[in-house]
Each structure stands twice: as structure tokens, then as C-alpha cells.
Design an enzyme around this catalytic site. Sequence first.
Site: not given
Length: 470
Positions: A255, A257, A264, A300, A343-344, A390, A416
Amino acid sequence: PYLVRMSELEFVASTELQQIKAELVARLGCDEVVGSSRDTTRAPTPSDKHRADIEHATQTAMVSLRGPHGTDIIGGVLTCLSKHKCQIVDFSLSRLHHDVTFGVLVHLHERSVDLFSDLAQTAQRWDGTLSFDVQDAQLKATKLATSAQYALSEAPYAQRIKYVATVLNERGLSPEFLSEWLAWLLAKKISVEQMRRLDRRTSLMCVEFRLSVPHDLGLDKVRAELIAISSAHQTDVALQPDNVFRRQKRLVVFDMDSTLIQQEVIDEIARATGIEEQVAAITERAMQGEMDFGESLAARVALLAGTPVSVLEGVKQRLVFTEGAHYLCRALKSAGFKLAVISGGFLPLAKHVKTELGLDYAFANQLAVSADGSVLVGETVGPVVDAARKAELLEVIAQAEGIAIDQVVAVGDGANDLLMLAKASLGIAFNAKPRVQEQARARINQKSLANILYLMGYSESEASELQLLG
């Protein structure tokens, strides 16, 4: 000396020892010295018959020599075994600073009784301590060679499940923790087969335990107990099956962040536009698993509408990499690993991280921009990189590289990441949220990402050597 005198006495089976105890005690009291000749004219005694019988029987013995001259001790024992044509069934070697213990399980051929006299003289020569234990006289070499029951690294732990436990604390492993950890193992009837120190710090920081676990003990059921012990002492305990794949990993997926980097990224973008608090509140709810990731991402990103694209360049400059990230990635690349960030967050930042760390793959969400490419429009383009995506991308990369899932490691911190951590053979929750720590197979709650190397079986010396190759 006592040990030498003992070695020159008759070699008898343990079942017959009581029959000649009186004679043995009497002989120990005589004035024999090293190198003295035996009286060949004395009348036969009961022990002479025992000696003759035993010299023609199958014997095995456990021999151990401990002392400060490691190579000399090993060479001395092997020279004695060669001289007396003994068959080596198994061996073990351990070192504590300058003190070495070399143990061998041997099959004694006919007329190898004098082996113990030679071993005693070898021990005396190299300031060593000799011990030996004669096994069952009827135990055949073929049985020793084919049964794991008699291997030094196994006995008496055969027919159990093998695990490796890595215990880790950057501030040092306390006696209080080690005491509670061993008490827990004893309570669960888990046996310690081997211990190996992995760090080389001034205080003990990381130890790898090879464990023999009862078949009926489901380690998933005791996960909460391990977490409680770990939390009480701020010490990580990672359990893994001890199989061929444990040290044969080939792909590590991260991942981004709060894992590879300390921030983040969406919060950093929001900070530049004055909407940090609103975005951060949504981010936290998503990371705790209180909101669907797709829903939270859309909410967001919508708040970022109108943000200049140039803001992303400023965010790149402010990214702070997690301690040990460069060290870890450099070591893994030197060892031939493929590395990926999934990554998200957003692709421009993920590509920057990929370049900085020398990774092979970068996947993340793509932000939509205006027709002239100057501002964000508050939407994403293409598939959303959520938890399911992911895990899917992890599998796609493994397939593309021809790597088995058993050879994949995943590292993350948020809800996540849970599916990705579960998909990999080793899923590591790194300074993760409570829910993630409860479900992940392994946890690291230390500052440095470099500690992941310990869980993969690398010692600090090996990791340092890999740095030189990078």
C-alpha cells in the site's frame, strides 16, 4: 582425569549397566592415567564378556563437544569419527559468541569402543567439554536413516506442525516479555526446536523461533492471545508455517499512504486547497472500515473540484517516506524481488513513489482533469482501486511474473488492504488500524519498514550484504 578414565572403561548397553555397576565403581577408583596400558594378563571378568558382545552389536551414540575453538572442535570430532569408521546419522551446530557446541548422532561399527577415549583427548586438547549418551543397542542404522524421530533437529518433536515465530522490538526484547512468551508456549504445549538471533544490535532485538505445534491447536483461535501479549510488551510476534516457501518469496506488494509514505495524499492535496478537515474526516472513516471505500473516495474527490493540477507537483515534494522504505526496497531488489505499489490514492503520486523506490509496478486511481489540463474536475477515471481491485491486481502481477501466490508478500495498514493481505501468503499489517491488526496474519508495530526483512527470514547481516549489491 575423571572423563578420560570413564572413556577407557568398557562400552556396555544401558540395559546391562546395573549388572556391572559395582565393578564400574571399583574401576573408577583405580589409579589409571591417560595413556596407561591395560593389564592383558588379568583374569576375565563379567564385563569382558559384555565388551565382546557389544563390539559385535549395533550401537548408536549422541556425542557433544563444546568449547571456544569452533573449527578445531568440529575437525577434532570428525577426525575421531573417521578414524573409527563411524556413520554420521545427523549433526547440529550452535554458537554463542566464541563458544561452539557441535553434536553428532553416530552409528558405531564393530570395535569402535575406543572412540570415546580419542574424543576425551580431543576435548582436553581444545579446552572442550565432552558429553555422550549411548542409545539402544538394538537400534539399527537403517531405522536411524529413515525415521525423522531420531534426527537431532526433530526429536522429540516429530509428527507435529512446524511454525516459525519472529519476535521483534526495536527497543529491545525484555526478559519480562520473553518469560511470558515462553510461558504461553508451554501452556499451549508448543515446543521450541531452534532459536536464531537475527539482529546484531547492542541489545537483543529480534529472535526467530522454530516451533513444533500440536496438530489440534488452531493458531487462528489463539490470535487474540498473541495480540494481547504483543500489546502488553509493545513487542511483535509473527507466526508463519515453516515450509519451503517461507524464504522463497519473489513478489512484495505495498500500500502507499501511511505505509510506504507517512501521509495520506488526498489529505495533502486538500491541505493546499483549504479543505483538509472535511477530507481528513472522510478518510479516517474509510480507513476504519466505517464507510464503503468507493463511496468515500467519490465524496473526497468531489471536494477537490477546481484544484489546480500544479498542486500535485507540490505534494510530491512534501511526501515523507516511511523510515526504512528505501533500505527495504533496495535489499529486496538486490535479492531479485519484483516490487509493486497498489494504492487507493492517485496515480501521479504512486508513479512518483515507484520512481523514488525503484519499484516495478504502480497502480492507483486516476484523477480526471479539465479539457485544458489545468484543474481537477472532482471525479476519477477508470476502475476504482478499492479493496477487491487491490487483491485482483496483486494476483494479476503474480501471474504476469510467473510467481505463485505462496511466494507473495503484501503490506498495508487500512481496511482497504484486508483482501490484499489475505490473498498473499504473508500479509503484514504495518502500524495498522485495530481491525486490520486483528485480521492480518502478521503485524509490525515498529517505526521501520526494514523490519519486514526479519519476517522474511533475513538476518541483519544478510540485509546489510544486500545493500552493497544494490
